[in-house]
Design a protein around this motif. Structure first.
Motif, PDB file in Angstrom:
ATOM      1  N   GLU A 229       3.931  -3.214  17.456  1.00  0.00           N
ATOM      2  CA  GLU A 229       5.002  -2.914  16.501  1.00  0.00           C
ATOM      3  C   GLU A 229       6.252  -3.687  16.946  1.00  0.00           C
ATOM      4  O   GLU A 229       6.580  -3.659  18.139  1.00  0.00           O
ATOM      5  CB  GLU A 229       5.334  -1.419  16.536  1.00  0.00           C
ATOM      6  CG  GLU A 229       4.171  -0.478  16.269  1.00  0.00           C
ATOM      7  CD  GLU A 229       4.397   0.884  16.943  1.00  0.00           C
ATOM      8  OE1 GLU A 229       5.091   1.724  16.375  1.00  0.00           O
ATOM      9  OE2 GLU A 229       3.889   1.099  18.056  1.00  0.00           O
ATOM     10  N   VAL A 231       9.316  -2.839  16.655  1.00  0.00           N
ATOM     11  CA  VAL A 231       9.986  -1.751  17.362  1.00  0.00           C
ATOM     12  C   VAL A 231       9.020  -0.578  17.326  1.00  0.00           C
ATOM     13  O   VAL A 231       8.580  -0.190  16.240  1.00  0.00           O
ATOM     14  CB  VAL A 231      11.307  -1.329  16.677  1.00  0.00           C
ATOM     15  CG1 VAL A 231      11.935  -0.140  17.402  1.00  0.00           C
ATOM     16  CG2 VAL A 231      12.284  -2.494  16.609  1.00  0.00           C
ATOM     17  N   GLY A 233       7.770   2.886  16.806  1.00  0.00           N
ATOM     18  CA  GLY A 233       8.359   3.996  16.076  1.00  0.00           C
ATOM     19  C   GLY A 233       7.968   5.335  16.666  1.00  0.00           C
ATOM     20  O   GLY A 233       8.773   5.987  17.340  1.00  0.00           O
ATOM     21  N   GLU A 263       3.894  -3.696  11.040  1.00  0.00           N
ATOM     22  CA  GLU A 263       5.212  -3.472  10.405  1.00  0.00           C
ATOM     23  C   GLU A 263       5.181  -2.253   9.485  1.00  0.00           C
ATOM     24  O   GLU A 263       5.949  -2.185   8.519  1.00  0.00           O
ATOM     25  CB  GLU A 263       5.618  -4.721   9.610  1.00  0.00           C
ATOM     26  CG  GLU A 263       5.876  -5.942  10.487  1.00  0.00           C
ATOM     27  CD  GLU A 263       7.339  -6.371  10.439  1.00  0.00           C
ATOM     28  OE1 GLU A 263       8.210  -5.521  10.136  1.00  0.00           O
ATOM     29  OE2 GLU A 263       7.593  -7.558  10.717  1.00  0.00           O
ATOM     30  N   THR A 266       8.536  -0.871  10.393  1.00  0.00           N
ATOM     31  CA  THR A 266       9.644  -1.836  10.414  1.00  0.00           C
ATOM     32  C   THR A 266       9.716  -2.686   9.147  1.00  0.00           C
ATOM     33  O   THR A 266      10.719  -3.369   8.930  1.00  0.00           O
ATOM     34  CB  THR A 266       9.543  -2.754  11.649  1.00  0.00           C
ATOM     35  OG1 THR A 266       8.230  -3.346  11.670  1.00  0.00           O
ATOM     36  CG2 THR A 266       9.775  -1.980  12.928  1.00  0.00           C
ATOM     37  N   ARG A 270      13.633  -1.562   7.106  1.00  0.00           N
ATOM     38  CA  ARG A 270      13.978  -0.565   8.126  1.00  0.00           C
ATOM     39  C   ARG A 270      14.903  -1.100   9.216  1.00  0.00           C
ATOM     40  O   ARG A 270      15.784  -0.397   9.694  1.00  0.00           O
ATOM     41  CB  ARG A 270      12.670   0.002   8.720  1.00  0.00           C
ATOM     42  CG  ARG A 270      12.804   1.045   9.812  1.00  0.00           C
ATOM     43  CD  ARG A 270      13.559   2.287   9.443  1.00  0.00           C
ATOM     44  NE  ARG A 270      13.091   2.996   8.259  1.00  0.00           N
ATOM     45  CZ  ARG A 270      13.827   3.922   7.621  1.00  0.00           C
ATOM     46  NH1 ARG A 270      15.049   4.234   8.063  1.00  0.00           N
ATOM     47  NH2 ARG A 270      13.357   4.515   6.540  1.00  0.00           N
ATOM     48  N   THR A 271      14.685  -2.346   9.659  1.00  0.00           N
ATOM     49  CA  THR A 271      15.505  -2.877  10.764  1.00  0.00           C
ATOM     50  C   THR A 271      16.719  -3.671  10.273  1.00  0.00           C
ATOM     51  O   THR A 271      17.405  -4.319  11.067  1.00  0.00           O
ATOM     52  CB  THR A 271      14.676  -3.776  11.713  1.00  0.00           C
ATOM     53  OG1 THR A 271      14.281  -4.965  10.997  1.00  0.00           O
ATOM     54  CG2 THR A 271      13.440  -3.055  12.235  1.00  0.00           C
ATOM     55  N   GLY A 276      10.702  -6.544  10.305  1.00  0.00           N
ATOM     56  CA  GLY A 276      11.067  -6.599  11.712  1.00  0.00           C
ATOM     57  C   GLY A 276      10.776  -7.966  12.303  1.00  0.00           C
ATOM     58  O   GLY A 276      11.457  -8.411  13.232  1.00  0.00           O
ATOM     59  N   SER A 379      18.042   0.208  15.794  1.00  0.00           N
ATOM     60  CA  SER A 379      17.679  -1.053  15.143  1.00  0.00           C
ATOM     61  C   SER A 379      17.751  -0.801  13.647  1.00  0.00           C
ATOM     62  O   SER A 379      16.904  -0.096  13.102  1.00  0.00           O
ATOM     63  CB  SER A 379      16.269  -1.481  15.579  1.00  0.00           C
ATOM     64  OG  SER A 379      15.895  -2.659  14.873  1.00  0.00           O
ATOM     65  N   SER A 428      15.224   8.148  11.239  1.00  0.00           N
ATOM     66  CA  SER A 428      14.818   6.997  10.437  1.00  0.00           C
ATOM     67  C   SER A 428      15.086   7.381   8.982  1.00  0.00           C
ATOM     68  O   SER A 428      14.175   7.665   8.222  1.00  0.00           O
ATOM     69  CB  SER A 428      13.327   6.729  10.685  1.00  0.00           C
ATOM     70  OG  SER A 428      12.818   5.800   9.768  1.00  0.00           O
TER      71      SER A 428
END
Ligand SMILES: *Cc1c(COP(=O)(O)O)cnc(C)c1O
Length: 463
Positions: A229, A231, A233, A263, A266, A270-271, A276, A379, A428
């Protein structure tokens, strides 16, 4: 959100739920004793429960309701599509308009030459697809020994046999005979807990180089892919040090292995970028998508293939003996397409990048100054707080997860949904959250931290 009269009394629903419903990721004895909190409607970032409480959902459901609750456009599209063609499959040389339009839109939005999508019903099955897909890719190129997949400790890739094996969650591996063979896990880039005396940058390089070591150990001829990922999660919003992804990309480029960017969280803004991979400079060969693809309004996911991978399927792989009855389901595809239209035309990703994201970052950093918080990281619109009895020393609590659970319960009691992963508090929120709503999140979270710290002191868990 006026549907309260239309459902049975809360206690009756809780009793029926306790009698007949087996919940995912839930201790059944525990929920049967306390009774489930029953959510009945939603609008924007707010949920309403069966008792009429208005709850700010700072988790966007499970990281997915990117455009917020209650967008009628998606309901209208679903209704229209159900009347026109509620179902047809995409097996055996057939297709239909919504899936074609969605595949084309995904190709336009995703970076680089990620241009061809294999559809699934969510992230778990998309990652199971990826396992078979990368192995068949290499076999089609005459390299059948390249089957091993490298993943990461504390990664999350779903809950099916294959995807949970790709994941590096010890508690999941402890049940049901996981992981399946042919998958191994390297260290995660989790500087706060595992970085020791190294700087984040040094630690990021060290964590990335574990990939090179693992390829060496296994032999490049045996490795099909690396999955991660951008980032993490579910692992607790682990934002990697800035050095991590460039080094991972360099290692992948230097070896003949495929890079899969998961993803599912992300993706789709999301980022603070559409993906991402753009935020972190990743050039994946395959991208897993789900969640924000439909903002959770319909179950749909997919594996997006780069031209390099797609070409092998177009030219050499023959029939791919794999598919789901609901791959590219027309209603899910139509709803996802409408969701992407809204994300796109309303400039929601841009707002996160330039306005609400930076505002959340500033306010989140203020929580980082709370004496119970060892680190605040963020992020875009995903963020974490590390609870610690000794914030300056990045010290963990002796018994992990107690502080997090107490804090989660205080949030819940003040109508804020914030999740805990051990002693990490994570959010989130829907990407459409306003600054005024961000202020409410921060205010309720701050109060929950105060109450949690007081409880911990009373219980002797903190001085
Ligand atoms: C949620 C998640 C999955 C699994 O998706 P499901 O739709 O629950 O099957 C896979 N990967 C990541 C990164 C996720 O967060």
């Amino acid at each position: 959100m006026d549907h309260i009269a239309n459902h049975p009394a809360t206690a009756d629903m809780q009793a029926a739920d306790a009698a007949h419903h087996l919940h995912p990721f839930t201790d059944t004895a525990g929920i049967n004793e306390t009774g489930a909190r029953i959510i009945t409607s939603g609008k924007g970032v707010m949920l309403r429960d069966s008792e009429g409480a208005e709850i700010l959902d700072a988790m966007a459901g499970l990281w997915c309701v990117n455009i917020g609750y209650g967008r009628n456009e998606l309901a209208d599209v679903a209704s229209r599509q159900m009347r026109e063609l509620p179902y047809y499959n995409t097996f055996f040389q057939t297709s239909h308009p919504p899936v074609i339009a969605l595949a084309e839109k995904i190709a336009a939005l995703t970076p680089g030459d990620l241009n061809r999508t294999f559809f699934s019903c969510g992230g778990s099955d998309a990652n199971d697809t990826n396992i078979r897909l990368v192995r068949h890719y290499w076999a089609s190129l005459g390299k059948p020994s390249k089957t091993h997949i490298i993943a990461r400790q504390n990664g999350y890739h779903g809950s099916a046999m294959g995807s949970a094996s790709l994941g590096g969650m010890a508690a999941m591996h402890a049940q049901g005979g996981l992981p399946i063979p042919g998958i191994s896990h390297i260290a995660q880039p989790y500087w706060y807990a595992e970085g020791g005396e190294l700087s984040p940058e040094e630690f990021g390089l060290q964590a990335a180089r574990a990939l090179a070591d693992e390829i060496e150990r296994l032999g490049e001829d045996n490795v099909a892919a690396f999955i991660a990922e951008p980032v993490q999660g579910a692992g607790g919003v682990i934002v990697p040090p800035s050095t991590y992804w460039p080094e991972i990309q360099r290692i992948c480029d230097a070896h003949e292995i495929l890079l899969i960017a998961d993803e599912v969280i992300t993706g789709f803004g999301r980022t603070g970028a559409w993906f991402g991979s753009e935020t972190y400079g990743i050039r994946p060969d395959i991208m897993t998508i789900a969640k924000g693809l439909s903002s959770g309004y319909q179950p749909i996911g997919g594996s997006v293939l780069s031209e390099k991978v797609a070409a092998v399927f177009a030219e050499k792989a023959g029939e791919f003996n794999h598919g789901y009855t609901y791959s590219g389901h027309p209603v899910a595809a139509a709803v996802a397409l409408e969701n992407l239209r809204i994300l796109d035309e309303e400039g929601i990703v841009d707002t996160v990048a330039t306005d609400t994201g930076p505002y959340l970052a500033k306010r989140w950093a203020e929580l980082g100054a709370h004496p119970l918080v060892g680190e605040a990281r963020i992020s875009g619109m995903m963020a974490a707080l590390e609870l610690s009895p000794d914030a300056a020393g990045r010290k963990p609590f002796e018994e992990g997860g107690v502080a997090g659970l107490i804090c989660r319960d205080h949030c819940f009691a003040s109508n804020l949904i914030m999740r805990h992963v051990g002693d990490k508090m994570i959010i989130s929120p829907p990407l459409v959250i306003s600054k005024a709503e961000i202020d409410i999140v921060i205010e309720r979270a701050h109060k929950a931290l105060d109450l949690t710290m007081a409880d911990l002191k009373v219980q002797g868990l903190m001085r």
